[in-house]
Design a protein around this motif. Structure first.
Motif, PDB file in Angstrom:
ATOM      1  N   GLY A   1       0.832  -1.205   0.000  1.00 24.31           N
ATOM      2  CA  GLY A   1       0.000   0.000   0.000  1.00 24.31           C
ATOM      3  C   GLY A   1       0.856   1.240   0.000  1.00 24.31           C
ATOM      4  O   GLY A   1       2.068   1.175   0.173  1.00 24.31           O
ATOM      5  N   ALA A   2       0.199   2.399  -0.219  1.00 27.35           N
ATOM      6  CA  ALA A   2       0.890   3.686  -0.314  1.00 27.35           C
ATOM      7  C   ALA A   2       1.964   3.622  -1.395  1.00 27.35           C
ATOM      8  O   ALA A   2       1.643   3.395  -2.556  1.00 27.35           O
ATOM      9  CB  ALA A   2       1.456   4.106   1.030  1.00 27.35           C
ATOM     10  N   ASP A   3       3.265   3.739  -1.020  1.00 26.22           N
ATOM     11  CA  ASP A   3       4.299   3.748  -2.057  1.00 26.22           C
ATOM     12  C   ASP A   3       4.672   2.348  -2.525  1.00 26.22           C
ATOM     13  O   ASP A   3       5.529   2.187  -3.377  1.00 26.22           O
ATOM     14  CB  ASP A   3       5.539   4.503  -1.558  1.00 26.22           C
ATOM     15  N   LYS A   4       4.052   1.293  -1.937  1.00 25.89           N
ATOM     16  CA  LYS A   4       4.343  -0.071  -2.382  1.00 25.89           C
ATOM     17  C   LYS A   4       3.039  -0.802  -2.757  1.00 25.89           C
ATOM     18  O   LYS A   4       2.589  -1.680  -2.048  1.00 25.89           O
ATOM     19  CB  LYS A   4       5.060  -0.852  -1.269  1.00 25.89           C
TER      20      LYS A   4
ATOM     21  N   THR B   1      -6.900   3.257  -6.249  1.00 29.06           N
ATOM     22  CA  THR B   1      -7.734   4.441  -6.482  1.00 29.06           C
ATOM     23  C   THR B   1      -8.032   5.209  -5.194  1.00 29.06           C
ATOM     24  O   THR B   1      -8.759   6.182  -5.210  1.00 29.06           O
ATOM     25  CB  THR B   1      -9.079   4.052  -7.128  1.00 29.06           C
ATOM     26  N   GLU B   2      -7.478   4.748  -4.068  1.00 27.39           N
ATOM     27  CA  GLU B   2      -7.710   5.475  -2.814  1.00 27.39           C
ATOM     28  C   GLU B   2      -7.227   6.914  -2.938  1.00 27.39           C
ATOM     29  O   GLU B   2      -6.137   7.150  -3.456  1.00 27.39           O
ATOM     30  CB  GLU B   2      -6.908   4.822  -1.675  1.00 27.39           C
ATOM     31  N   PRO B   3      -7.994   7.875  -2.420  1.00 28.03           N
ATOM     32  CA  PRO B   3      -7.537   9.269  -2.523  1.00 28.03           C
ATOM     33  C   PRO B   3      -6.327   9.561  -1.637  1.00 28.03           C
ATOM     34  O   PRO B   3      -5.512  10.418  -1.950  1.00 28.03           O
ATOM     35  CB  PRO B   3      -8.756  10.090  -2.080  1.00 28.03           C
ATOM     36  N   ASN B   4      -6.174   8.859  -0.508  1.00 30.90           N
ATOM     37  CA  ASN B   4      -5.057   9.112   0.410  1.00 30.90           C
ATOM     38  C   ASN B   4      -4.375   7.799   0.790  1.00 30.90           C
ATOM     39  O   ASN B   4      -4.560   7.312   1.898  1.00 30.90           O
ATOM     40  CB  ASN B   4      -5.558   9.781   1.697  1.00 30.90           C
ATOM     41  N   PRO B   5      -3.608   7.238  -0.119  1.00 32.60           N
ATOM     42  CA  PRO B   5      -3.076   5.880   0.136  1.00 32.60           C
ATOM     43  C   PRO B   5      -2.257   5.764   1.420  1.00 32.60           C
ATOM     44  O   PRO B   5      -2.296   4.727   2.081  1.00 32.60           O
ATOM     45  CB  PRO B   5      -2.220   5.576  -1.090  1.00 32.60           C
ATOM     46  N   ALA B   6      -1.543   6.810   1.812  1.00 33.44           N
ATOM     47  CA  ALA B   6      -0.733   6.709   3.031  1.00 33.44           C
ATOM     48  C   ALA B   6      -1.628   6.567   4.259  1.00 33.44           C
ATOM     49  O   ALA B   6      -1.207   6.045   5.294  1.00 33.44           O
ATOM     50  CB  ALA B   6       0.175   7.931   3.176  1.00 33.44           C
ATOM     51  N   LEU B   7      -2.875   7.053   4.149  1.00 32.19           N
ATOM     52  CA  LEU B   7      -3.825   6.937   5.259  1.00 32.19           C
ATOM     53  C   LEU B   7      -4.855   5.856   4.959  1.00 32.19           C
ATOM     54  O   LEU B   7      -5.931   5.830   5.531  1.00 32.19           O
ATOM     55  CB  LEU B   7      -4.551   8.274   5.482  1.00 32.19           C
ATOM     56  N   GLY B   8      -4.554   4.979   4.025  1.00 32.72           N
ATOM     57  CA  GLY B   8      -5.560   4.035   3.555  1.00 32.72           C
ATOM     58  C   GLY B   8      -5.340   2.632   4.068  1.00 32.72           C
ATOM     59  O   GLY B   8      -4.745   2.402   5.119  1.00 32.72           O
ATOM     60  N   VAL B   9      -5.865   1.681   3.284  1.00 39.60           N
ATOM     61  CA  VAL B   9      -5.759   0.275   3.649  1.00 39.60           C
ATOM     62  C   VAL B   9      -4.363  -0.188   3.260  1.00 39.60           C
ATOM     63  O   VAL B   9      -4.109  -0.602   2.133  1.00 39.60           O
ATOM     64  CB  VAL B   9      -6.847  -0.553   2.929  1.00 39.60           C
ATOM     65  N   ARG B  10      -3.440  -0.077   4.182  1.00 40.40           N
ATOM     66  CA  ARG B  10      -2.058  -0.481   3.908  1.00 40.40           C
ATOM     67  C   ARG B  10      -1.520  -1.219   5.124  1.00 40.40           C
ATOM     68  O   ARG B  10      -2.091  -1.176   6.216  1.00 40.40           O
ATOM     69  CB  ARG B  10      -1.186   0.737   3.591  1.00 40.40           C
ATOM     70  N   GLY B  11      -0.371  -1.890   4.937  1.00 41.59           N
ATOM     71  CA  GLY B  11       0.248  -2.618   6.052  1.00 41.59           C
ATOM     72  C   GLY B  11      -0.690  -3.664   6.621  1.00 41.59           C
ATOM     73  O   GLY B  11      -1.406  -4.357   5.887  1.00 41.59           O
ATOM     74  N   TYR B  12      -0.744  -3.777   7.939  1.00 47.52           N
ATOM     75  CA  TYR B  12      -1.597  -4.758   8.611  1.00 47.52           C
ATOM     76  C   TYR B  12      -3.055  -4.646   8.159  1.00 47.52           C
ATOM     77  O   TYR B  12      -3.784  -5.625   8.087  1.00 47.52           O
ATOM     78  CB  TYR B  12      -1.484  -4.552  10.128  1.00 47.52           C
ATOM     79  N   ARG B  13      -3.462  -3.428   7.810  1.00 51.50           N
ATOM     80  CA  ARG B  13      -4.869  -3.181   7.476  1.00 51.50           C
ATOM     81  C   ARG B  13      -5.335  -3.949   6.238  1.00 51.50           C
ATOM     82  O   ARG B  13      -6.534  -4.134   6.038  1.00 51.50           O
ATOM     83  CB  ARG B  13      -5.082  -1.683   7.242  1.00 51.50           C
ATOM     84  N   THR B  14      -4.425  -4.366   5.366  1.00 55.71           N
ATOM     85  CA  THR B  14      -4.855  -5.089   4.165  1.00 55.71           C
ATOM     86  C   THR B  14      -5.520  -6.410   4.545  1.00 55.71           C
ATOM     87  O   THR B  14      -6.267  -6.980   3.761  1.00 55.71           O
ATOM     88  CB  THR B  14      -3.686  -5.385   3.200  1.00 55.71           C
TER      89      THR B  14
ATOM     90  N   ASN C   1      10.697   6.393   9.814  1.00 58.12           N
ATOM     91  CA  ASN C   1      10.327   7.090   8.574  1.00 58.12           C
ATOM     92  C   ASN C   1       8.830   7.364   8.549  1.00 58.12           C
ATOM     93  O   ASN C   1       8.394   8.486   8.311  1.00 58.12           O
ATOM     94  CB  ASN C   1      10.710   6.258   7.342  1.00 58.12           C
ATOM     95  N   ASP C   2       8.026   6.319   8.791  1.00 58.82           N
ATOM     96  CA  ASP C   2       6.580   6.520   8.780  1.00 58.82           C
ATOM     97  C   ASP C   2       6.118   7.268  10.026  1.00 58.82           C
ATOM     98  O   ASP C   2       5.202   8.084   9.945  1.00 58.82           O
ATOM     99  CB  ASP C   2       5.841   5.186   8.635  1.00 58.82           C
ATOM    100  N   LEU C   3       6.737   7.001  11.176  1.00 59.81           N
ATOM    101  CA  LEU C   3       6.321   7.721  12.390  1.00 59.81           C
ATOM    102  C   LEU C   3       6.490   9.234  12.174  1.00 59.81           C
ATOM    103  O   LEU C   3       5.645  10.034  12.567  1.00 59.81           O
ATOM    104  CB  LEU C   3       7.119   7.260  13.615  1.00 59.81           C
ATOM    105  N   THR C   4       7.579   9.622  11.507  1.00 59.60           N
ATOM    106  CA  THR C   4       7.803  11.042  11.237  1.00 59.60           C
ATOM    107  C   THR C   4       6.744  11.573  10.264  1.00 59.60           C
ATOM    108  O   THR C   4       6.136  12.615  10.489  1.00 59.60           O
ATOM    109  CB  THR C   4       9.214  11.262  10.655  1.00 59.60           C
TER     110      THR C   4
END
Lengths: 92, 561
Positions: free
Chosen positions: B328-331, B340-353, B435-438
């Motif tokens: 998700g996001a950049d991967k 197509t998510e409008p805000n991938p960094a705040l979207g269904v990514r990582g564990y959320r998938t 990196n992501d925490l920042t």
């Protein structure tokens, strides 16, 4: 039309440096020379001075290729190019 | 002239003349036809002349290059005026295409053909496209694309560098990299660190430096100074005569013997072997994306087992922290994430998938457990993008079901840092992904150059969240649970000292940073590290925090870090 059959001596086939050497030598000849894999139809033969054509030919080490040329100096040109093909440039 | 300030992403201080990287050659408009008054014959001659000029320039460069590079350049020179390429371009000209468009399309066809042959030929497709860009630049009368040729070493200024530029970047000729765009995670930063070149990114004005201008570059402080004076010359001379770094001996600790395991971030078996050779005490972050990326479908469990085992086998009896899939996001992954998510960094990514696509995570855990069973490594598993204690508990349940004994979480979302005590009741360890925490703490997309200054792990707010995580872990009734850091912050030797002072138990970084971090950490007793941590926490700004801590660590200067 005069033609010769030559065996590709370079271990990497007609790629990279051997292809560059051969294309340059073909470009230096006074006549247009074509190249094709043995058995391929003559009208599919490609410009021997084109490195891009040589690379897409896919001639490997040991492949037999047909060189063709017409006009004044054709035989001498073909003989010279056969010699280039049958030298293993990687061993130099 | 005043200095340009950017973000330092790779340390080192040098002085040299600037050369500008020309912008990439833009594609000619698809509909472009012959200009009024031009004839196909005249344009064909102009095209042939341009091809010959490019060929001559490449031949010149081949003459000055080392043997291997020279052979490649000679072959590329032949491609520039290749009769087959020019013939097909002339055919397109005769069919009414504009000159630039004709060579553009002709080269495209050849490149596609080479790509379809695969292997060595596919790699040559890049050369054909490079030649095409050069011919179009010549037709337009603009400088040739790519890293400029030079007889003397220079500072390369650019908008940003692309991965393809690395291949032609000669580290013996390039003294430093300075870009107006990019951020700490940009390709420029990654290239610079891997080559050990000083680099400053997000330096607005870098592309405006006149070619030939002498500049001083400080890759640690993020400063570019035109027309350097005596002070800068002294700094550059001191850097040039710096003490060489001793290789890491495999035990990370402070001056008074407080052990801080120094681990490596790896993305595959080859990486793991390289990290082990550089002394890494284990793996603090195994990015499992490597076996999922560039695929249309989920890899089978057997494929995953083999990929993970290759990493585990590089570290027998050592700790390997496996992070489950972080897509998700950049991967993005076509079978898992919604592009197509409008805000991938705040979207269904990582564990959320796992919520949108259940099953992939459980199969991955099964594969990790199988690989662990076949190896000698001590395997820990952690989930990315955990935001709540419930998520941590659910993940721990999955791990238990798969037979994995040490579940953990990454702390990247500020909520997980703030509630670390609750989160850590349910898992055995935490690893802070700085990196992501920042990015999430500062609400600043880490891929955006203009926000690079916000994306700085020295931001006091980020350091306070690191402290909150450590405090949460220490607040538990049972024995305190370990908190590590994986992320670029751990690779900055000065920041590594601060993190240890804040109570971080282990640091994981790219393997090439191990030696520098180990050397600086070993120069500081734990109590001193704690004082420096307090200094950083008390600073008002990221720049103040960095400057205050660096001023107290003179070894950084000695080692040129």
């Amino acid at each position: 039309m005069p033609e010769r059959i030559a065996t590709v001596a370079s271990r990497v086939g007609l790629h990279a440096r051997p292809a560059a050497i051969f294309a340059e030598a073909a470009g230096d000849q006074p006549v247009e020379v074509t190249i094709a894999l043995e058995g391929a139809p003559a009208d599919e033969a490609m410009d021997a001075s084109s490195i891009l054509s040589l690379m897409s030919l896919g001639a490997e080490h040991g492949s037999k290729v047909v060189l063709r040329a017409e006009g004044d100096g054709a035989d001498a040109a073909l003989d010279a190019l056969v010699q280039v093909l049958e030298t293993d440039h990687d061993a130099e | 002239m005043t200095s340009i300030t950017g973000v330092g992403v790779s340390p080192g201080r040098v002085i040299g003349p600037v050369l500008q990287m020309p912008p990439a050659v833009a594609e000619p408009a698809p509909g472009a036809g012959l200009p009024a008054g031009a004839t196909a014959e005249g344009e064909a001659n102009r095209l042939r002349a341009a091809a010959k000029t490019v060929q001559a320039a490449l031949k010149d460069r081949a003459a000055g290059a080392r043997k291997e590079a020279a052979e490649v350049l000679q072959a590329t020179a032949l491609m520039a005026a290749d009769p087959m390429l020019l013939k097909s371009a002339v055919k397109l000209l005769e069919a009414g295409r504009g000159t630039e468009r004709a060579i553009w399309e002709a080269a495209e066809q050849v490149a596609e053909q080479l790509k379809s042959l695969g292997g060595y030929m596919a790699e040559r497709a890049t050369d054909v496209l490079d030649v095409r860009a050069r011919i179009v630049a010549e037709l337009r009368g603009v400088p040739a694309p790519g890293i400029p040729a030079s007889d003397v070493p220079f500072v390369l200024a650019a908008e940003d560098l692309a991965p393809a530029d690395t291949a032609t970047l000669d580290p013996a000729m390039v003294l430093a990299l300075v870009t107006s765009g990019g951020g700490p995670q940009s390709h420029t930063a990654i290239i610079a660190r891997s080559l050990g070149l000083p680099a400053v990114v997000a330096a607005t004005g870098a592309t405006g430096l006149a070619p030939g201008t002498e500049v001083f570059v400080d890759g640690a402080m993020g400063i570019v100074t035109p027309s350097p004076g005596e002070a800068e010359r002294d700094l550059a001379a001191a850097y040039a005569s710096r003490e060489p770094l001793q290789p890491f001996d495999g035990t990370g600790m402070t001056a008074d013997g407080h052990l801080v395991p120094l681990l490596s971030n790896v993305g595959g078996g080859a990486d793991a072997l390289a990290a082990a050779a550089l002394g890494a005490e284990g793996v603090g972050l195994l990015r499992t994306e490597f076996c999922f990326l560039n695929r249309d479908a989920e890899p089978t469990i057997d494929e995953q087992v083999a990929a993970y085992k290759a990493v585990l086998d590089a570290f027998p009896a050592k700790k390997v922290v496996v992070r489950t899939l972080d897509a998700g996001a950049d991967k993005p992954l076509p079978f898992l994430t919604d592009s197509t998510e409008p805000n991938p960094a705040l979207g269904v990514r990582g564990y959320r998938t796992d919520l949108a696509n259940p099953g992939v995570l459980e199969r991955q855990l099964q594969a990790i457990a199988t690989a662990a069973g076949q190896s000698q490594a001590e395997v820990w598993v952690m989930a990315p993008m955990i935001a709540t204690a419930e998520e941590a508990g659910r993940f721990a349940g999955f791990c238990q079901a798969a037979g994995l004994e040490t579940p953990g979480v990454m702390v990247e979302v500020p909520s997980a840092a703030v509630t670390a005590g609750s989160v850590l009741k349910r898992v055995d360890f935490a690893s802070i992904g700085t990196n992501d925490l920042t990015q999430y703490t500062m609400a600043a997309d880490r891929q955006l150059g203009p926000l690079a200054a916000l994306n700085d792990p020295w931001q006091p707010a980020v350091l306070h969240l690191v402290k909150a995580t450590v405090d949460g872990a220490a607040s538990l009734q049972e024995a305190p649970k370990p908190v590590g850091v994986c992320g670029e912050a751990a690779a900055d030797p000065a920041l590594a000292v601060v993190l240890v002072g804040l109570g971080i138990n282990s640091l994981s970084m790219s393997a090439r940073s191990l030696a520098g971090v180990a050397a600086v950490l070993r120069s500081v007793p734990l109590e001193r590290a704690q004082q420096l941590a307090a200094l950083a926490l008390g600073a008002d700004t990221a720049a103040e925090a960095r400057a205050a801590v660096r001023a107290e660590l003179p070894l950084l200067e000695t080692l040129g870090l």
